[in-house]
Write a protein that holds these residues in place. Structure first.
Motif, short mmCIF file in Angstrom:
data_model
loop_
_atom_site.label_atom_id
_atom_site.label_comp_id
_atom_site.label_asym_id
_atom_site.label_seq_id
_atom_site.Cartn_x
_atom_site.Cartn_y
_atom_site.Cartn_z
N GLU A 124 20.87 32.56 6.69
CA GLU A 124 22.24 32.50 7.24
C GLU A 124 23.31 32.34 6.18
O GLU A 124 24.49 32.55 6.46
N LYS A 158 22.05 46.01 12.75
CA LYS A 158 21.17 45.41 13.78
C LYS A 158 19.95 44.76 13.16
O LYS A 158 19.50 43.70 13.59
N VAL A 195 21.04 41.46 11.84
CA VAL A 195 21.16 40.47 12.93
C VAL A 195 19.78 39.92 13.26
O VAL A 195 19.58 38.69 13.34
N ASP A 196 18.83 40.81 13.43
CA ASP A 196 17.47 40.37 13.80
C ASP A 196 16.86 39.45 12.75
O ASP A 196 16.10 38.54 13.07
N VAL A 198 27.24 45.00 15.66
CA VAL A 198 26.76 43.61 15.51
C VAL A 198 27.56 42.59 16.30
O VAL A 198 27.11 41.44 16.47
N ASP A 227 29.59 39.64 17.40
CA ASP A 227 29.80 38.37 16.72
C ASP A 227 28.51 37.78 16.17
O ASP A 227 28.45 36.61 15.84
N GLU A 228 27.46 38.60 16.13
CA GLU A 228 26.16 38.03 15.73
C GLU A 228 26.00 37.87 14.23
O GLU A 228 25.14 37.15 13.77
#
Ligand SMILES: NCc1[nH]cc(CCC(=O)O)c1CC(=O)O
Length: 406
Positions: A109, A146, A149-150, A192, A194-195
């Protein structure tokens, strides 16, 4: 002459001309005449028959007699005297222990993946000097988003690679809503949501015909204030396209203040500024310039910082903070960990560090030759950057590291 100490050879030289050297008589000490507390009945003064060895009273009550015949051997004895022995190795003895006490950890993160979106291509193109990194189409960038994100990647920062015919003297493709960088930002932001955080690099070097970070004066130098107004327009266009963080990287004086004012005037009070604050004129940007098809001839030493200057990195950071930076950055990372540590010690806002293209390329090239253990060095590099004080790390390894280094 003082009493011989442990470690003293017990041989003294009385003075020039004095012949011959003689060992002094071993003076009786209290300890030497007492029996030890361990109950073994021997005199410690006689240990190993060395008159030069002066023991210190220790209580070994309850301990097993040491050495042959219950005697304490000199080496063991010396170790016991230095109580307590400090043994940092206890905390290194197993992988589980090391993991438990690690002072520094990095996690997905806090990683930011820099990505390139290129105009005029129909499928991704690998960047030769950055194996594993691609120039994307807006569509393939959305797919990559994506995946990020994952994997739990924190953010992505978008760079645009325009067609040569779209470059001009001021770099106007940068603030064109239909310019490739803004199209890439939109496609990514839509994919994406807000991820993860969508950031955009705010500069003109990819879109100017001469490759500098702003329009030039007649003498060939970059016109600071003209560049700054172009950055302001660019930042607003990027916010409109969907960037929630803009990142001015041109090292023009006053750029953060101008961008903040322009964003606020345009209703983007909530768009944050990540300032490339301490950015050095580094030889490590070479592969990036391939990646963006840079038209630069010469270098950027009149606006990026001299690598020799540590204090100035702090000064640039303080100026950006004063101008309203929400996040400050040090770039490159690995060769500037001292600057990073300075900034991290003072900054009241989060600190980012950019592990740049050359840092990536050096690891990749050495690993490809089998000269270093790739995964280990990637992990070590990220750990070191975080250890020096980075809260965020921009790194081309962000996705791979988040998915798990093999
Ligand atoms: N827009 C300027 C910019 N933003 C990020 C990088 C370099 C990043 C890297 O090397 O990975 C550069 C290039 C430069 O200053 O010449």
């Amino acid at each position: 002459m003082g009493l011989p100490q442990a470690g003293n050879l017990g041989v003294t030289k009385s003075g020039p001309g004095d012949a011959p050297l003689t060992p002094p008589p071993a003076p009786p000490t209290e300890a030497a005449t007492e029996t030890c507390g361990c109950g073994c009945g021997h005199s410690h003064g006689d240990v190993a028959g060395r008159g030069d060895f002066t023991p210190v009273e220790i209580s070994v009550t309850g301990w097993e007699p040491l050495g042959e015949n219950g005697k304490v051997e000199p080496a063991r004895k010396l170790a016991l005297e230095a109580t307590p022995v400090i043994r940092p190795r206890r905390l290194r003895r197993s992988a589980a222990m090391r993991r438990l006490v690690a002072e520094t950890r990095w996690s997905p993160e806090q990683l930011v993946l820099p990505v390139f979106v290129r105009d005029g291509i129909s499928s991704p193109v690998e960047i030769p000097s950055m194996p594993g990194q691609f120039q994307h189409t807006p569509e393939s960038l959305a797919e990559l988003g994506k995946r990020c994100v994952d994997a739990g990647v924190g953010a992505m920062i978008v760079f645009g690679v325009p067609r040569d015919e779209d470059k001009d003297f001021t770099g106007s493709a940068a603030w064109d809503a239909a310019g490739i960088q803004n199209r890439g930002i939109s496609a990514l932001a839509e994919a994406v949501g807000d991820e993860l955080v969508v950031m955009s690099d705010t500069c003109l070097d990819e879109t100017t015909s001469h490759g500098h970070c702003g329009p030039l004066r007649d003498d060939g130098s970059v016109d600071n204030d003209w560049a700054v107004s172009c950055y302001a327009a660019t930042a607003v266009s990027q916010a409109r396209a969907g960037a929630t963080v803009v990142a001015p990287s041109g090292m023009m004086d006053g750029q953060v203040r101008a961008i903040r004012m322009a964003l606020d005037d345009s209703g983007f009070e909530d768009v944050a500024i990540m300032a490339y604050s301490a950015k050095y004129a580094s030889g490590l940007f070479g592969p990036f310039r391939d990646a963006v098809g840079s038209s630069l001839v010469g270098d950027r030493r009149t606006y990026q910082q001299d690598p020799a200057n540590r204090r100035e990195g702090m000064r640039e950071t303080l100026l950006d903070l004063d101008e309203g930076a929400d996040i400050v950055m040090v770039k490159p990372a690995s060769l500037y960990l001292d600057v990073l540590a300075d900034v991290a010690a003072e900054s009241p806002v989060p600190v980012a560090a950019y592990q740049v293209s050359g840092e990536y390329a050096m690891i990749e090239a050495a690993a490809a030759n089998g000269w270093i253990d790739r995964a280990r060095v990637i992990d070590e590099s990220l750990t070191s950057i975080v250890r020096a004080g980075a809260d965020l790390v921009l790194t081309y390894y962000a996705l791979e590291a988040a998915e798990g280094l093999a």
